[in-house]
Design a protein around this motif. Structure first.
Motif, mmCIF file in Angstrom:
data_model
loop_
_atom_site.group_PDB
_atom_site.id
_atom_site.type_symbol
_atom_site.label_atom_id
_atom_site.label_comp_id
_atom_site.label_asym_id
_atom_site.label_seq_id
_atom_site.Cartn_x
_atom_site.Cartn_y
_atom_site.Cartn_z
ATOM 1 N N SER A 188 -1.239 34.426 -53.567
ATOM 2 C CA SER A 188 -1.818 34.758 -52.257
ATOM 3 C C SER A 188 -1.127 35.960 -51.629
ATOM 4 C CB SER A 188 -1.749 33.567 -51.307
ATOM 5 O OG SER A 188 -2.564 32.533 -51.798
ATOM 6 N N ARG A 206 -13.018 34.300 -53.124
ATOM 7 C CA ARG A 206 -12.821 34.005 -51.695
ATOM 8 C C ARG A 206 -13.646 34.924 -50.802
ATOM 9 N NH1 ARG A 206 -10.242 31.279 -54.654
ATOM 10 N NH2 ARG A 206 -8.382 30.035 -54.232
ATOM 11 N N ARG A 224 -1.789 27.578 -49.589
ATOM 12 C CA ARG A 224 -2.559 28.694 -50.158
ATOM 13 C C ARG A 224 -3.805 28.949 -49.288
ATOM 14 N NH1 ARG A 224 -5.000 29.529 -55.443
ATOM 15 N NH2 ARG A 224 -4.743 27.368 -56.042
ATOM 16 N N ASP A 252 -4.772 32.376 -47.409
ATOM 17 C CA ASP A 252 -6.035 33.058 -47.751
ATOM 18 C C ASP A 252 -6.939 33.201 -46.525
ATOM 19 O OD1 ASP A 252 -5.196 33.327 -50.370
ATOM 20 O OD2 ASP A 252 -6.344 31.619 -51.131
#
Ligand code: C5P
Length: 222
Positions: free
Chosen positions: A99, A129, A179, A183
């Protein structure tokens, strides 16, 4: 359906790669795992003992690195500068640092360009993502997959056990949540659903049920 582009986004462990791979197979499209590309850069940076907070060195590294994704007989293969790293990029050290690497703007710029190039002709199922928001904003199908943290940790737990590792469920939950936080809160292309994405909560659903829902969405587009 050969020109269709399907974008699948969501947090860690929501089942994106399993589902995306199946959807691609059933529709005869190419599967692109963008997380594997960020992992590949992280793996190489760790190998070369690069300071991950040092933007300049990472920027140079990403520009010099050749990443190839190939669908082989044993699933998707990831090659970095001619070396097969499919297993190595799943190591805990890569997972806990990816990340930070993915938050660097130059890393994203170079990898997003590669991803857009792979999807130029269409005919892809891409997971990540920022696929619906940044990489393929014109994708015909956008899906945002979620699942409860318990379910996501459970899935990851079984995945690790299948691969012969022992792992603590609470540690897994912490790693996944951390994480997700990184993110979601980063400055560049944070994890968030595209405005026109279809949300699918996969908690309690089988892979087949999720795949069927996405295939149904794809059918409405042809
Ligand atoms: O999908 P996977 O869990 O392998 O992704 C690893 C990491 O790569 C994510 O936690 C995220 O930091 C980064 N990533 C990203 N953008 C993508 C795909 C992955 O930032 N499109």
């Amino acid at each position: 359906m050969s020109r269709l582009s399907v974008a699948i986004d969501g947090p860690a462990g929501a089942g994106k790669s399993t589902v995306a791979r199946q959807v691609a197979k059933r529709l005869g499209l190419t599967y692109v795992d963008t997380g594997a590309m960020y992992r590949a850069i992280t793996w190489k940076a760790l190998q070369n003992r690069i300071d991950l907070a040092e933007e300049g060195s990472l920027a140079q590294l990403v520009r010099e690195t050749r990443i190839r994704l190939k669908t082989g007989r044993r699933g998707m293969e990831v090659w970095v500068d001619g070396m097969l790293v499919s297993e190595a990029i799943r190591a805990p050290a890569v997972t806990s640092n990816v990340s930070a690497v993915a938050g660097q703007p130059e890393v994203r710029r170079v990898l997003v360009e590669k991803q857009q190039e792979l999807a130029r002709e269409g005919g892809v199922v891409m997971d990540g993502r920022d696929i619906g928001t940044r990489v393929l904003p014109e994708a015909e199908i956008k899906v945002f997959l979620t699942a409860s943290i318990e379910e996501r940790a459970r899935r990851r737990y079984h995945e690790w056990v299948r691969r012969g590792y022992s792992i603590d469920m609470e540690d897994l939950k912490k790693e996944i949540s951390m994480r997700d936080e990184k993110d979601k809160n980063r400055e560049h292309s944070p994890l968030r659903p595209a405005e026109d994405a279809v949300h699918l909560d996969t908690t309690g659903l089988s892979v087949e049920e999720v795949v069927s829902s996405i295939l149904e969405l794809c059918r409405t587009k042809v």
